[in-house]
Design a protein around this motif. Structure first.
Motif, PDB file in Angstrom:
ATOM      1  N   LEU A  54     -31.213 -12.722  12.369  1.00  0.00           N
ATOM      2  CA  LEU A  54     -31.814 -13.377  13.527  1.00  0.00           C
ATOM      3  C   LEU A  54     -31.092 -14.707  13.749  1.00  0.00           C
ATOM      4  CD1 LEU A  54     -33.971 -13.769  15.738  1.00  0.00           C
ATOM      5  CD2 LEU A  54     -35.480 -14.706  13.982  1.00  0.00           C
ATOM      6  N   GLN A  55     -30.497 -14.857  14.906  1.00  0.00           N
ATOM      7  CA  GLN A  55     -29.777 -16.082  15.245  1.00  0.00           C
ATOM      8  C   GLN A  55     -30.323 -16.650  16.552  1.00  0.00           C
ATOM      9  OE1 GLN A  55     -27.258 -17.481  13.383  1.00  0.00           O
ATOM     10  NE2 GLN A  55     -27.282 -15.822  11.856  1.00  0.00           N
ATOM     11  N   CYS A  56     -30.398 -17.986  16.621  1.00  0.00           N
ATOM     12  CA  CYS A  56     -30.849 -18.656  17.836  1.00  0.00           C
ATOM     13  C   CYS A  56     -29.899 -19.802  18.168  1.00  0.00           C
ATOM     14  CB  CYS A  56     -32.262 -19.217  17.666  1.00  0.00           C
ATOM     15  SG  CYS A  56     -33.557 -17.964  17.451  1.00  0.00           S
ATOM     16  N   CYS A 113     -32.474 -16.404  21.494  1.00  0.00           N
ATOM     17  CA  CYS A 113     -32.406 -15.763  20.174  1.00  0.00           C
ATOM     18  C   CYS A 113     -31.950 -14.316  20.336  1.00  0.00           C
ATOM     19  CB  CYS A 113     -33.770 -15.797  19.488  1.00  0.00           C
ATOM     20  SG  CYS A 113     -34.376 -17.471  19.133  1.00  0.00           S
ATOM     21  N   TYR A 114     -31.268 -13.833  19.303  1.00  0.00           N
ATOM     22  CA  TYR A 114     -30.750 -12.472  19.356  1.00  0.00           C
ATOM     23  C   TYR A 114     -30.593 -11.920  17.942  1.00  0.00           C
ATOM     24  CZ  TYR A 114     -26.419 -14.976  18.308  1.00  0.00           C
ATOM     25  OH  TYR A 114     -25.473 -15.792  17.729  1.00  0.00           O
ATOM     26  N   CYS A 115     -30.441 -10.604  17.845  1.00  0.00           N
ATOM     27  CA  CYS A 115     -30.191  -9.953  16.561  1.00  0.00           C
ATOM     28  C   CYS A 115     -28.681  -9.824  16.372  1.00  0.00           C
ATOM     29  CB  CYS A 115     -30.848  -8.578  16.514  1.00  0.00           C
ATOM     30  SG  CYS A 115     -32.651  -8.633  16.525  1.00  0.00           S
ATOM     31  N   PHE A 116     -28.235 -10.213  15.195  1.00  0.00           N
ATOM     32  CA  PHE A 116     -26.805 -10.220  14.884  1.00  0.00           C
ATOM     33  C   PHE A 116     -26.497  -9.123  13.874  1.00  0.00           C
ATOM     34  CE2 PHE A 116     -23.422 -11.798  11.994  1.00  0.00           C
ATOM     35  CZ  PHE A 116     -22.367 -11.831  12.904  1.00  0.00           C
ATOM     36  N   ASP A 117     -25.464  -8.338  14.151  1.00  0.00           N
ATOM     37  CA  ASP A 117     -25.027  -7.276  13.244  1.00  0.00           C
ATOM     38  C   ASP A 117     -23.825  -7.779  12.449  1.00  0.00           C
ATOM     39  OD1 ASP A 117     -24.105  -5.065  11.913  1.00  0.00           O
ATOM     40  OD2 ASP A 117     -24.119  -3.734  13.653  1.00  0.00           O
ATOM     41  N   GLN A 144     -21.977  -6.342  10.309  1.00  0.00           N
ATOM     42  CA  GLN A 144     -20.920  -5.357  10.139  1.00  0.00           C
ATOM     43  C   GLN A 144     -19.937  -5.372  11.310  1.00  0.00           C
ATOM     44  OE1 GLN A 144     -20.604  -3.665   7.283  1.00  0.00           O
ATOM     45  NE2 GLN A 144     -22.426  -4.790   6.589  1.00  0.00           N
ATOM     46  N   THR A 145     -20.462  -5.537  12.507  1.00  0.00           N
ATOM     47  CA  THR A 145     -19.617  -5.526  13.699  1.00  0.00           C
ATOM     48  C   THR A 145     -19.328  -6.924  14.220  1.00  0.00           C
ATOM     49  OG1 THR A 145     -21.526  -5.328  15.185  1.00  0.00           O
ATOM     50  CG2 THR A 145     -20.546  -3.281  14.351  1.00  0.00           C
ATOM     51  N   GLY A 146     -20.124  -7.905  13.758  1.00  0.00           N
ATOM     52  CA  GLY A 146     -19.956  -9.275  14.238  1.00  0.00           C
ATOM     53  C   GLY A 146     -20.381  -9.447  15.681  1.00  0.00           C
ATOM     54  N   SER A 147     -21.341  -8.633  16.116  1.00  0.00           N
ATOM     55  CA  SER A 147     -21.758  -8.673  17.520  1.00  0.00           C
ATOM     56  C   SER A 147     -23.284  -8.675  17.631  1.00  0.00           C
ATOM     57  CB  SER A 147     -21.188  -7.473  18.272  1.00  0.00           C
ATOM     58  OG  SER A 147     -21.670  -6.263  17.702  1.00  0.00           O
ATOM     59  N   SER A 181     -26.706  -7.136  18.392  1.00  0.00           N
ATOM     60  CA  SER A 181     -27.222  -5.768  18.359  1.00  0.00           C
ATOM     61  C   SER A 181     -28.505  -5.607  19.166  1.00  0.00           C
ATOM     62  CB  SER A 181     -27.473  -5.333  16.910  1.00  0.00           C
ATOM     63  OG  SER A 181     -28.423  -6.180  16.291  1.00  0.00           O
ATOM     64  N   PHE A 182     -29.161  -6.733  19.494  1.00  0.00           N
ATOM     65  CA  PHE A 182     -30.405  -6.665  20.275  1.00  0.00           C
ATOM     66  C   PHE A 182     -30.647  -8.043  20.879  1.00  0.00           C
ATOM     67  CE2 PHE A 182     -35.071  -6.409  20.848  1.00  0.00           C
ATOM     68  CZ  PHE A 182     -35.162  -5.184  21.491  1.00  0.00           C
ATOM     69  N   GLY A 183     -31.044  -8.069  22.164  1.00  0.00           N
ATOM     70  CA  GLY A 183     -31.286  -9.335  22.823  1.00  0.00           C
ATOM     71  C   GLY A 183     -30.100  -9.728  23.688  1.00  0.00           C
ATOM     72  N   PRO A 184     -30.014 -10.991  24.092  1.00  0.00           N
ATOM     73  CA  PRO A 184     -30.847 -12.128  23.668  1.00  0.00           C
ATOM     74  C   PRO A 184     -32.165 -12.225  24.429  1.00  0.00           C
ATOM     75  CG  PRO A 184     -29.128 -12.865  25.149  1.00  0.00           C
ATOM     76  CD  PRO A 184     -28.890 -11.416  24.941  1.00  0.00           C
ATOM     77  N   PHE A 185     -33.133 -12.901  23.767  1.00  0.00           N
ATOM     78  CA  PHE A 185     -34.424 -13.228  24.349  1.00  0.00           C
ATOM     79  C   PHE A 185     -34.576 -14.749  24.352  1.00  0.00           C
ATOM     80  CE2 PHE A 185     -36.862  -9.114  22.953  1.00  0.00           C
ATOM     81  CZ  PHE A 185     -35.988  -8.351  23.715  1.00  0.00           C
ATOM     82  N   PRO A 186     -35.418 -15.282  25.218  1.00  0.00           N
ATOM     83  CA  PRO A 186     -35.761 -16.711  25.114  1.00  0.00           C
ATOM     84  C   PRO A 186     -36.387 -16.988  23.750  1.00  0.00           C
ATOM     85  CG  PRO A 186     -36.491 -15.795  27.209  1.00  0.00           C
ATOM     86  CD  PRO A 186     -36.058 -14.636  26.377  1.00  0.00           C
ATOM     87  N   ASP A 187     -36.190 -18.196  23.219  1.00  0.00           N
ATOM     88  CA  ASP A 187     -36.649 -18.484  21.864  1.00  0.00           C
ATOM     89  C   ASP A 187     -38.153 -18.316  21.678  1.00  0.00           C
ATOM     90  OD1 ASP A 187     -37.372 -20.690  23.337  1.00  0.00           O
ATOM     91  OD2 ASP A 187     -36.282 -22.153  22.115  1.00  0.00           O
TER      92      ASP A 187
END
Length: 398
Positions: free
Chosen positions: A212-214, A219-223, A225-228, A230-236
């Motif tokens: 989880l990175q913001c 905020c968004y989900c960070f993968d 393995q791929t460095g990308s 994976s889900f989001g971003p959403f407002p914090d």
């Protein structure tokens, strides 16, 4: 000028092949017509994960990496050749192995003892075979190139992150979590800071990436393995709706204790009203928690993740250069995770006592608490090279 459809270009290519291979001209040297080039060179264009069977798949070193090259890995002790008359080898020494010459042009696949991690591994295995392993020895974790892997461990206590040279990085966790530690975030920050940068992705306390990175109120989900993303971003304010959100890890707000304390400290400093700072600037690590060494009232003290002093471990600031508090932090992590029965012995400043004991045995340790040299019975303790009547620096009271 518009380009002809690929099917027409391939047809034209087929005609050129029929008339004479020497007349074919690739579209460019950038392999942007790779399929046509591979067909022209009579090389396979299609690749897949099973094409090599039980061998290992590599990109074909021929022009434009057409197809796959299948190479067998040789095992330790197998014969290998230092030189070859063919352009590309049919087999290679496996991970962590090198073809070391034995006689003439022939050699054997071996672990090179000139590499520090492999040398320590060989010494460990020899002691294990001889039955002389000490209680503070742990088999080094080496990568496929014979360098130190990101995660190293000490017996019955904690695992910690290092670089390829074995130098300590941010990140530590109880040994029970070793199988989930990759220390990828710790390595990422070593590279980031080597470039003079001080902003980047957030880690977990064990040196892994936080999924989880913001940033900038998003905020968004960070993968990792791929460095990308994976889900989001959403407002914090919608952080808890992300699939990577974990209440036990992330709580109700993204920022962690040291980050919040640092924001407060800096807001006082930037205030229009001149104030006298009553506390030192918090030192945070890449997970947003407190670093192991904090400062207050002329002392550097060993801190837990929440900024609280660990036991009585401290050192005068003017003597604190290079202070790591590695021993104090390990004691704290072990105690918090039910591993406190064999906590290491620390000097008053939170560093390891050079000489450790466990049961009836005594042995020397390095700055990470790992045994070096032999273990002896405690009655022979004075024979150890690290033995001293005063092994620790004196902490003076003001």
């Amino acid at each position: 000028m518009s380009r002809a459809p690929a099917s027409l270009r391939l047809l034209a290519l087929a005609l050129v092949v029929a008339w004479g291979r020497g007349d074919y001209l690739a579209d460019s040297i950038l392999c942007d017509d790779i399929e046509a080039i591979c067909i022209y060179d009579d090389l396979p264009y299609v690749t897949n994960d099973t094409v090599c069977g039980d061998k290992h798949q590599f990109l074909n070193p021929a022009r434009c990496n057409c197809g796959s090259m299948c190479i067998k890995y040789l095992e330790e002790g197998e014969e290998c050749f230092m030189k070859s008359l063919i352009s590309f080898p049919h087999n290679l020494c496996g991970p962590s192995l090198e073809c070391i010459p034995v006689d003439g042009e022939k050699g054997h696949c071996m672990r090179n003892p000139a590499r520090k991690c492999l040398n320590e591994t060989l010494s460990y295995e020899a002691a294990q075979e001889e039955g002389t392993l000490g209680p503070g020895e742990y088999k080094p974790n080496c990568d496929e190139f014979g360098r130190y892997a990101g995660r190293q461990c000490s017996p019955g206590s904690t695992c910690y992150c290092v670089n390829t040279e074995g130098e300590r990085l941010f990140g530590e966790a109880p040994i029970t979590e070793k199988d989930t530690m990759d220390c990828a975030c710790a390595s990422y920050w070593e590279e980031t800071e080597s470039r003079g940068l001080n902003m980047g992705l957030r880690c977990l306390p064990n040196g892994n990436f936080d999924t989880l990175q913001c940033a900038d109120k998003m905020c968004y989900c960070f993968d990792p393995q791929t460095g990308s993303i994976s889900f989001g971003p959403f407002p914090d304010y919608m952080m808890e709706d992300l699939v990577c959100y974990d209440e036990a890890i992330h709580g109700s707000i993204y920022k962690r204790p040291c980050e919040l304390a640092l924001d407060e400290w800096e807001s006082q400093e930037s205030s229009e009203v001149v104030t006298i700072q009553e506390s030192a600037r918090p030192v945070c690590t890449h997970d947003g928690y407190y670093a192991a060494v904090q400062y207050e009232e002329g002392y550097a003290y060993c801190s837990d993740f929440h900024g609280r002093q660990i036991e009585d471990f401290k050192q005068e600031i003017y003597l604190s250069d290079g202070l790591s508090c590695n021993c104090a932090r390990r004691r704290y992590i072990m105690e918090e995770n039910g591993l406190g029965s064999n906590k290491p012995k620390c000097c008053p400043n939170g560093e390891y006592k050079p000489l450790q004991t466990r049961g009836l045995l005594a042995y020397c340790v390095d700055t990470n608490g790992n045994q070096y040299g032999p273990a002896v019975v405690t009655t022979d303790i004075t024979s150890l090279p690290c033995y001293s009547e005063e092994p620790c620096p004196t902490v003076m009271e003001y």
